[in-house]
Design an enzyme around this catalytic site. Sequence first.
Site, short mmCIF file in Angstrom:
data_model
loop_
_atom_site.label_atom_id
_atom_site.label_comp_id
_atom_site.label_asym_id
_atom_site.label_seq_id
_atom_site.Cartn_x
_atom_site.Cartn_y
_atom_site.Cartn_z
N CYS A 367 -0.32 -2.39 0.02
CA CYS A 367 0.45 -3.51 0.52
C CYS A 367 1.86 -3.06 0.92
CB CYS A 367 0.45 -4.65 -0.49
SG CYS A 367 0.86 -6.25 0.26
N HIS A 468 -5.23 -5.60 -1.99
CA HIS A 468 -5.05 -5.48 -3.44
C HIS A 468 -6.43 -5.53 -4.12
CE1 HIS A 468 -0.70 -5.95 -3.51
NE2 HIS A 468 -0.80 -6.99 -2.70
#
Length: 522
Positions: A367, A468
């Site tokens: 991310c 994630h």
Amino acid sequence: MTESPDPILAPVEYTAAPDLPRRARALMIQGTASDVGKSMVVAGLCRAFTRRGLVVRPFKAQNMSNNAAVASDSDLPPGPDGFAPPGEIGRAQAVQARACKVPPSIHMNPVLLKPQTDIGSQVVLRGRVLGNCPARFYHKMRHQLIPAVLDSFRRLAAEADLVLVEGAGSGAEIYLRDSDITNMRFAEAADLPVVILGDIDRGGLMAAIVGSYDLLSESDRSRVVGYLINKFRGDFSLFEPACKIMTERTGWPMLGVLRWFDKADRLPAEDSLALERPAETGGKGLKIAVPHLSRIANFDDLDPLAAEPGVSVVWVHPGHPIPADTDVVVLPGSKATRTDLAVLRRNGWDIDILAHVRHGGRVVGLCAGFQMLGTMVRDPDGIEGAPGETPGLGLLDIETVIGGAKRLVDLDVTDHVSGCRVTGYEMHMGVTSGPGLERPWLSFDHGNGPRPEGAVSADGRVMGSYVHGLFGSDSFRGHWLGQVGAQAAGLDFEARIEAALDALADHCEANLDLDALLALAR
């Protein structure tokens, strides 16, 4: 963060449910401080009472954490496809929902604050980002959120037999009482009985319990039905005189003693306070170093790797270099990418990472960590701080512009590159572009053909993705470990979490009188 006295936030709007009959009894667990174990105790009670056949729901009015989870329900309007986008809640409430064996809901944590600077946070109301807000302004606006918070609580209370409510920090911070939406003011508004939870392992428990009593008003004291002692080790008979004194001083009965739970590290932690204690987890084979960023987010991405016997995950704290014998550096998520790029450089970690790559080491960015691997991160509108741009590490030929709508997506897909099933989620703001994306790390089947995801360097040693939870997928984790020269142990990570929740429920059953606690709920 917006620095003006009156930041521009989206209106406090929400969809109110019609008047609903309150079916559930409720009990609130407040703490004497942050990190005393409230989230874990509530999770254990959720699983224990669920196993007894009750319909149980967790609730926390306001959570401050950058460890978040996707909730499939939403107050957001439908998008072009006719479906409302999902929302987000604190990771702790998602774990508690799992303990109740139900999907996470925005109503379990209606207000989520995601810290972006030392004095301000992104404010999320029932899954919708209102904007960025300095703490001083948020304290003035919190009363506007109470109707939405109470509406969410009523929705849960209408569908459950028992709602277990978690407080935040300490309920005895009386200087916050007038603007409180999480502790005693909420307990008053929802008419909740309160149990005070203290952590004996950190010391000062007597002062914390008696001090809470002395600070609370008479009306707030009357809501407290007793106190619990958490994280006890040793011979309790030596501490019984202290309990007698605390009960004499407060009039509150001691409701139970939870002994130390040695499987606590198998459940996702609520916030980065948990990373301040253990420096290293897992095995002694492949060494993974993770810089502890100032605005670290969703750091439980590393839990599955730390659980592998053949992997050692080392958290590198500020002031310490990345160890020279590191095999893989993982740059985790962050709520403020440019701020944490500055943290990398201030600690010399950028130099360590570039040297690591020159010497044949590997780097993974997740991310915001993926964004940091590029050549530039731009934030023209000041979404995450002051407007501007910051050079990245230059390890991938990409750049990112922070802005646009937040992307929240739950994933359960096949990765066509590895051939593995991948479960996880996306939760980010920003658009990444550049030639580096022509070499994707992953390729997902979304039903309309493969979609490339992330990027990998030409030599295959630097890679990044917005996803994630990648390493929570057992087959993918095993595939990736094989690529970097390690071997997976065949661990079923999801089963490990379920076993930990059951063990936590067993721990609560063995240490507490659950019938008595249920009788105190009303």
